[in-house]
Design an enzyme around this catalytic site. Sequence first.
Site, short mmCIF file in Angstrom:
data_model
loop_
_atom_site.label_atom_id
_atom_site.label_comp_id
_atom_site.label_asym_id
_atom_site.label_seq_id
_atom_site.Cartn_x
_atom_site.Cartn_y
_atom_site.Cartn_z
N LYS A 76 34.11 2.70 18.93
CA LYS A 76 35.21 3.55 19.38
C LYS A 76 35.87 2.84 20.56
O LYS A 76 35.28 2.66 21.61
CB LYS A 76 34.69 4.93 19.79
CG LYS A 76 35.80 5.93 20.14
CD LYS A 76 36.13 5.86 21.61
CE LYS A 76 37.25 6.79 22.00
NZ LYS A 76 37.66 6.61 23.42
N GLU B 66 40.59 3.77 25.42
CA GLU B 66 42.03 3.95 25.44
C GLU B 66 42.73 3.14 26.52
O GLU B 66 43.95 2.97 26.50
CB GLU B 66 42.37 5.44 25.62
CG GLU B 66 41.91 6.05 26.93
CD GLU B 66 40.47 6.52 26.94
OE1 GLU B 66 40.04 7.14 27.93
OE2 GLU B 66 39.74 6.26 25.93
N GLY C 6 29.78 4.43 30.57
CA GLY C 6 30.91 5.16 31.11
C GLY C 6 30.49 6.21 32.11
O GLY C 6 29.43 6.11 32.74
N SER C 7 31.30 7.24 32.23
CA SER C 7 31.09 8.27 33.25
C SER C 7 29.92 9.18 32.89
O SER C 7 29.56 9.35 31.72
CB SER C 7 32.35 9.13 33.40
OG SER C 7 32.55 9.95 32.27
N GLY D 127 29.31 10.85 29.28
CA GLY D 127 28.05 10.52 28.63
C GLY D 127 27.21 11.73 28.33
O GLY D 127 26.58 11.83 27.26
N GLU E 55 24.58 4.62 29.49
CA GLU E 55 24.50 4.07 30.85
C GLU E 55 25.62 4.75 31.62
O GLU E 55 26.79 4.57 31.33
CB GLU E 55 24.68 2.55 30.80
CG GLU E 55 24.35 1.88 32.12
CD GLU E 55 25.59 1.45 32.86
OE1 GLU E 55 26.05 2.24 33.72
OE2 GLU E 55 26.08 0.35 32.59
N CYS F 125 29.52 -0.23 37.70
CA CYS F 125 28.39 0.71 37.73
C CYS F 125 27.32 0.25 38.70
O CYS F 125 26.44 1.03 39.07
CB CYS F 125 27.80 0.88 36.33
SG CYS F 125 27.29 -0.67 35.57
N GLU G 278 28.43 9.49 43.19
CA GLU G 278 29.11 8.24 42.91
C GLU G 278 30.61 8.41 43.19
O GLU G 278 31.23 9.38 42.76
CB GLU G 278 28.91 7.81 41.45
CG GLU G 278 29.59 6.49 41.12
CD GLU G 278 29.46 6.09 39.66
OE1 GLU G 278 29.64 4.90 39.36
OE2 GLU G 278 29.19 6.98 38.82
#
Length: 491
Positions: free
Chosen positions: A160, A163, A215-216, A220, A239, A276, A366
Amino acid sequence: MIQGFNPRTGEPAGLPVAETTDAGVDAAVEAAAAAWPGWAGLGDEGRARALEAVAGALDARAGELVPLADEETALGETRLTGEVARTSGQLRLFAGVLRDGRYADAAFSPAGGGIAEIRRISHPVGPVAVFAASNFPFAFSVAGGDTASALAAGCPVVVKAHEGHPGTSGLTARIVTEALAAAGAPAGVFGLVHGFEAGIRLLTHPAISAAGFTGSTRGGLELARICAGRDVPIPFYGELGAVNPVVVLPGAAAARGPEIASGYAGSLTLGAGQFCTNPGLLFVPDGDLALPAAIAGAVTASSGGPMLSERIYKGYEAALAEIEAHPAVTAVAAGTTGEGPWGATPRLFRTGLAEFAADIAVLAKERFGPAGLMIAYPSPDDLLPVLAALGGNLVGSVHGDTGSAADTAAARRVLAVFERTVGRIVWNGWPTGVAVNAAQHHGGPWPATTVPASTSVGSAAIRRWLVPVAYQGVPAGLWPPGLAGAGEQAG
């Protein structure tokens, strides 16, 4: 339609890309399922050659890929050229893993006690869904580590696309598809889909056997819930980011203050802080005036950069506003704002250990970007329970003076905490910069990842996409390839 944007200007970059329809997603997954036996059947050498072909094709077309990715991400051609090399290097790493053969974890137990001999070997889990990341348009994207490790394991992959870089994703996918076909891979072994709804449909398709994501935390978690809620749940290797605490011990602060300050600022602002592994929390000795001043000076002298998207920029600005308004926090430094409408400003804040511990849920969040919180601690022993309360992180770093007995003793205690709370421990260094090799572990306890025992970087990443099968009393004529060698590894 999905439109990429130039972070330096905020203007559209390239032509819009159509979102993949439900029928298109289904076709990609069904093609992957049909390709599975043929791809796994190529064997270790066949898949190794195919991965090397993809690596060579990416290297050969880096001159096309890098400018396109720079237009969509503003990460800079130097950084992106290195990232293409890292991506092709990962593919070659897994080719070597296949030729080595030990990844299959073959084992043998002789017959005894009335039980026939048992031989075990690992098999590919099946077609894998990969969700590309925004901040690494090559190394954690279409042809990145998840794709490379899954293909190596014998699993077809449907990606996927993110974007944020649809044009880069499309060109990369074409290069990968052409190289695989030229190397003899079956049609459908690799596919690409675009769009949020397409990603959900991909994840829920019954032929998908596992998924990888970088990702976030919020994104996630939602995908993890979808995987768990399927009629047949599947493993989700997410992750999700981290704050990656850095501890500076007193001896190191006294001996290497300027070096630590410059190193910290460089790590904090690398890639506009969009890593990250960004060092979000910096613990320094209370009462030391020189080190905090040097760190503030280094951050003030630093520069930000354009952030990847308007959404990421607005999220960063909101995070800054939240911490700046906190009554226990003081703003101590600001660097130069990056170019463009989404330019990030490096920021440094300060608080005390007691104040940090009193509101750890807020202060330990974060903040995706070049923002750091410096926490002054009275003594290493006071620091230990606070470190333990942080939860899981990808990396924990310790700066110590090996010539100081006090630092050495304190380091042992800090490392004992980190061994339970992080996936990688760094000594006298910084968390940014993740080597791709056999010993790497890019993971960590929750909430850094959804599966702490797994890594998304390094040769061990292949294990996520494998399932062991034991053969008890099965005659040799029916063994799969590789099972005969299990006799050399008695257990």
